[in-house]
Write an enzyme that holds these catalytic residues in place. Structure first.
Site, PDB file in Angstrom:
ATOM      1  N   GLU A 199     -12.714  -3.138  -4.661  1.00 55.64           N
ATOM      2  CA  GLU A 199     -11.797  -4.071  -5.325  1.00 55.64           C
ATOM      3  C   GLU A 199     -12.491  -5.343  -5.827  1.00 55.64           C
ATOM      4  OE1 GLU A 199      -7.722  -4.543  -3.692  1.00 55.64           O
ATOM      5  OE2 GLU A 199      -8.370  -3.159  -2.147  1.00 55.64           O
ATOM      6  N   HIS A 215     -21.569  14.796  13.034  1.00 55.71           N
ATOM      7  CA  HIS A 215     -21.109  16.181  13.127  1.00 55.71           C
ATOM      8  C   HIS A 215     -20.786  16.787  11.771  1.00 55.71           C
ATOM      9  CE1 HIS A 215     -20.972  16.011  17.505  1.00 55.71           C
ATOM     10  NE2 HIS A 215     -20.704  14.731  17.299  1.00 55.71           N
ATOM     11  N   LYS A 305       0.357   0.245 -10.983  1.00 53.23           N
ATOM     12  CA  LYS A 305       1.701  -0.161 -10.533  1.00 53.23           C
ATOM     13  C   LYS A 305       2.660  -0.210 -11.718  1.00 53.23           C
ATOM     14  CE  LYS A 305       0.193  -2.524  -6.312  1.00 53.23           C
ATOM     15  NZ  LYS A 305       0.041  -3.749  -5.527  1.00 53.23           N
TER      16      LYS A 305
HETATM   17  O1  PA5 Z   1      -6.090  -5.962  -2.049  1.00 54.78           O
HETATM   18  C1  PA5 Z   1      -5.242  -5.687  -2.905  1.00 54.78           C
HETATM   19  O2  PA5 Z   1      -4.970  -6.450  -3.836  1.00 54.78           O
HETATM   20  C2  PA5 Z   1      -4.489  -4.358  -2.827  1.00 54.78           C
HETATM   21  O3  PA5 Z   1      -5.167  -3.455  -2.013  1.00 54.78           O
HETATM   22  C3  PA5 Z   1      -3.071  -4.634  -2.300  1.00 54.78           C
HETATM   23  O4  PA5 Z   1      -3.137  -5.104  -0.971  1.00 54.78           O
HETATM   24  C4  PA5 Z   1      -2.195  -3.378  -2.376  1.00 54.78           C
HETATM   25  O5  PA5 Z   1      -2.028  -2.991  -3.720  1.00 54.78           O
HETATM   26  C5  PA5 Z   1      -0.818  -3.624  -1.760  1.00 54.78           C
HETATM   27  O6  PA5 Z   1      -0.236  -4.816  -2.209  1.00 54.78           O
HETATM   28  P1  PA5 Z   1       0.424  -5.805  -1.149  1.00 54.78           P
HETATM   29  O7  PA5 Z   1      -0.665  -6.150  -0.178  1.00 54.78           O
HETATM   30  O8  PA5 Z   1       0.910  -6.971  -1.932  1.00 54.78           O
HETATM   31  O9  PA5 Z   1       1.520  -5.027  -0.512  1.00 54.78           O
END
Ligand code: PA5
Length: 314
Positions: A199, A215, A305
């Site tokens: 990310e 393993h 999304k």
């Molecule tokens: O780190 C991020 O931005 C994502 O992995 C979000 O955590 C994920 O899309 C879920 O969103 P939220 O944490 O707002 O529920």
């Protein structure tokens, strides 16, 4: 983002100092489910790694549905930083139907609305205008506070005395340009590192837990070359001698892959795991900056999304 990563120890303390009131019936459970996705759900894995004194199972649920065994004897902690993650909202509906003992954590969004409307216990993350994975200190310690208040775990003081920033810069230089494969006895740290590299740094990576990797994963070591880095996330105080020897073995058969070791620092297990989480967060940030990537923006997640749920769920 760098300032927020630097602020991690304070965020942990601030969240733990917040007050939360929970009904006495919430103590009468025999399992814990932590429901969430991505940067919010990692909290469950970190807690499982830190608190081995927990007397009953803790399950992290990352989907639209709760496990079928969720029931009125389940403490269900629903975490979504934005409060609008569809999978998490579906699990909340599921949990209400199944009469779980439910608690919500978010900074905003539909999750907050649902919990307020139904007068269910809710923990507000006061830090708004950031992104879920950066709010880790707040999300993690709100959850720890809930478990501590119910008497399921005991946290005396939050001490994160060692700062990994400088060492994290060195590790960044070593792994830059490689495909990292991360190994650890702490799945939460290895997974966090992998997802933060995806990310923040926008690179591919994968992780394996030890000793399980011995393993299966090692049979593919013949294909390793200088394009890979093997990153061992270690804790000298919590490593059996077999694990130490296994890591020696893995290093011997690493072919031309780069080998990097990250050692935890700190007295308690809590402190040592938090140090490692903080360490890998710094690395993912520095790697993004070194390669001209924007660590803040996750365009594909946003597009996914939008594509699947439409704009209102962003
Ligand atoms: O780190 C991020 O931005 C994502 O992995 C979000 O955590 C994920 O899309 C879920 O969103 P939220 O944490 O707002 O529920």
């Amino acid at each position: 983002m760098l300032d927020e990563i630097r602020n991690f120890p304070n965020a942990c303390k601030e969240a733990f100092e917040e007050k939360i009131k929970l009904p006495a019936s919430y103590r009468n459970v025999n399992k814990i489910i932590i429901a969430g996705m991505g940067g919010s759900s990692i909290v469950g894995d970190i807690i499982s790694d830190i608190f081995d004194e927990l007397k009953f199972p803790i399950i992290v649920s990352r989907s639209y549905n709760l496990p079928h065994f969720a029931d009125e004897k389940t403490l269900l902690i629903c975490i979504s930083y934005s409060g609008n993650t569809k999978e998490t909202l579906e699990q909340i509906k599921n949990g209400i139907r199944k009469k779980c003992r439910i608690v919500g954590i978010s900074s905003n969004g539909k999750l907050m609305e649902i919990f307020n409307r139904r007068k269910l216990p809710f923990f507000l993350i006061k830090k708004s205008n950031t992104i879920p994975r950066v709010a880790i200190g707040y999300l993690l310690f709100s959850t720890i506070k809930i478990l501590h208040s119910l008497g399921f775990i005991k946290v005396d003081k939050i001490n994160i005395a060692n700062n990994p920033e400088k060492d994290a810069k060195d590790v960044t230089k070593k792994i830059n340009g490689t495909f990292p494969i991360i190994y650890s006895v702490y799945p939460s740290v290895a997974k966090r590192f992998k997802t933060q590299l995806n990310e923040n740094s926008k690179i591919q990576a994968r992780w394996e837990a030890l000793p399980e990797a011995l393993h299966n994963d090692i049979e593919a070591f013949g294909s390793l070359n200088e394009k890979f880095s093997l990153i061992f996330i270690r804790d000298k105080l919590n490593e059996r001698k077999e694990i130490k020897k296994s890591i020696e073995f893995l290093k011997r058969i690493a072919n031309k892959a780069k080998v990097v070791e990250i050692f935890s620092k700190g007295k308690s297990k809590l402190e040592r795991i938090l140090y490692l989480i903080w360490f890998v967060d710094f690395v993912s940030y520095f790697l993004a900056i070194e390669n001209g990537m924007n660590p803040q923006e996750t365009l594909n997640i946003k597009k996914f999304k939008e594509f699947v749920y439409g704009k209102p769920n962003l």
